[in-house]
Design an enzyme around this catalytic site. Structure first.
Site, PDB file in Angstrom:
ATOM      1  NE  ARG A  34      -1.642  -1.814   3.780  1.00 46.23           N
ATOM      2  CZ  ARG A  34      -2.202  -1.505   4.713  1.00 46.23           C
ATOM      3  NH1 ARG A  34      -3.683  -1.580   5.439  1.00 46.23           N
ATOM      4  NH2 ARG A  34      -1.635  -2.404   5.802  1.00 46.23           N
ATOM      5  CG  HIS A  76      -6.852 -13.893   1.672  1.00 48.01           C
ATOM      6  ND1 HIS A  76      -6.752 -15.385   2.010  1.00 48.01           N
ATOM      7  CD2 HIS A  76      -5.744 -13.313   1.659  1.00 48.01           C
ATOM      8  CE1 HIS A  76      -5.228 -14.518   2.482  1.00 48.01           C
ATOM      9  NE2 HIS A  76      -5.165 -13.898   2.913  1.00 48.01           N
ATOM     10  CE  LYS A  94      -2.175 -20.688   6.977  1.00 52.56           C
ATOM     11  NZ  LYS A  94      -2.737 -19.916   7.837  1.00 52.56           N
ATOM     12  CG  ASP A 175      -3.474 -17.600  11.106  1.00 50.37           C
ATOM     13  OD1 ASP A 175      -4.033 -16.732  10.577  1.00 50.37           O
ATOM     14  OD2 ASP A 175      -2.600 -18.020  11.881  1.00 50.37           O
TER      15      ASP A 175
END
Length: 221
Positions: A34, A76, A94, A175
């Site tokens: 960013r 995501h 993931k 997570d």
């Protein structure tokens, strides 16, 4: 031709992945964050030629063939779709997304664009997992009746950490719990039913989860 990788995100997992890519001889040609300063610092650390100050610039880079998305879970979907719209293959850290609807959206977009969209569930590709699939297909161990999987480890206690932040898709299941769940799906296939319960933290994310996945003739828990 060797694939040229673009890294979207500059956190710890991105650093680990880039080190592994470069160690295996792959080309990492660009990184995007960013802020240009953050991207440049990461690029200098790993000897990456191009540092972009936005994710849009990264996915538009003609020197990138495949984008690795390494941001918090809730981003995501948006960032995978950004890469797909730019005609890039995408490897998403993931969990692939935070729910099934988002995953289907990415799958459909990738199919239409003719690119590959893949979750970075590395355990699926371990040699012992491939051997296990062969054994299960052969019937060597007999009828499957019960699968039990557990993943337990200490989680960060800082309430500002992403794993404790509901707005960032925090919690144990997304997570870490994805590992035993993914393993169960890998060896048993898609479940026909799911029962689950959780203990929530003070921040409102799941600190512990217990689940039973129902398969034809088999239970996974």
């Amino acid at each position: 031709m060797s694939l040229r990788w673009g890294i979207l995100g500059t956190g710890g997992i991105a650093a680990t992945f880039v080190g592994d890519l470069q160690g295996a001889g792959f080309t990492v040609s660009a990184v995007g964050a960013r802020k240009t300063e953050t991207s440049r610092e990461f690029a200098d650390r790993f000897g990456i030629a191009v540092a972009h100050g936005s994710y849009a610039e990264l996915v538009a880079d003609p020197g990138v063939d495949v984008v690795y998305v390494a941001t918090p879970h809730v981003f995501h979907r948006e960032q995978a779709l950004l890469a797909i719209a730019a005609g890039k293959h995408v490897l998403v850290e993931k969990p692939f997304t935070v729910n099934a609807d988002e995953a289907r959206e990415i799958f459909t977009a990738a199919e239409r664009a003719g690119v590959v969209a893949l979750e970075a569930m590395w355990t699926r590709f371990l040699p012992q997992n491939q051997r296990l699939r062969e054994i299960l297909r052969s019937g060597l161990i007999g009828e499957r009746r019960l699968f039990t999987g557990t993943h337990a480890q200490s989680l960060p206690t800082d309430p500002r950490h992403r794993i404790n932040d509901p707005a960032l898709g925090g919690g144990a299941l997304l997570d870490l719990g994805v590992y035993p769940v993914a393993f169960a799906l890998d060896v048993l296939g898609t479940p026909t039913g799911v029962q689950a319960s959780a203990v929530l933290s003070d921040q409102g994310v799941d600190a512990r989860v217990a689940a039973v996945l129902e398969h034809e003739g088999v239970h996974a828990r």
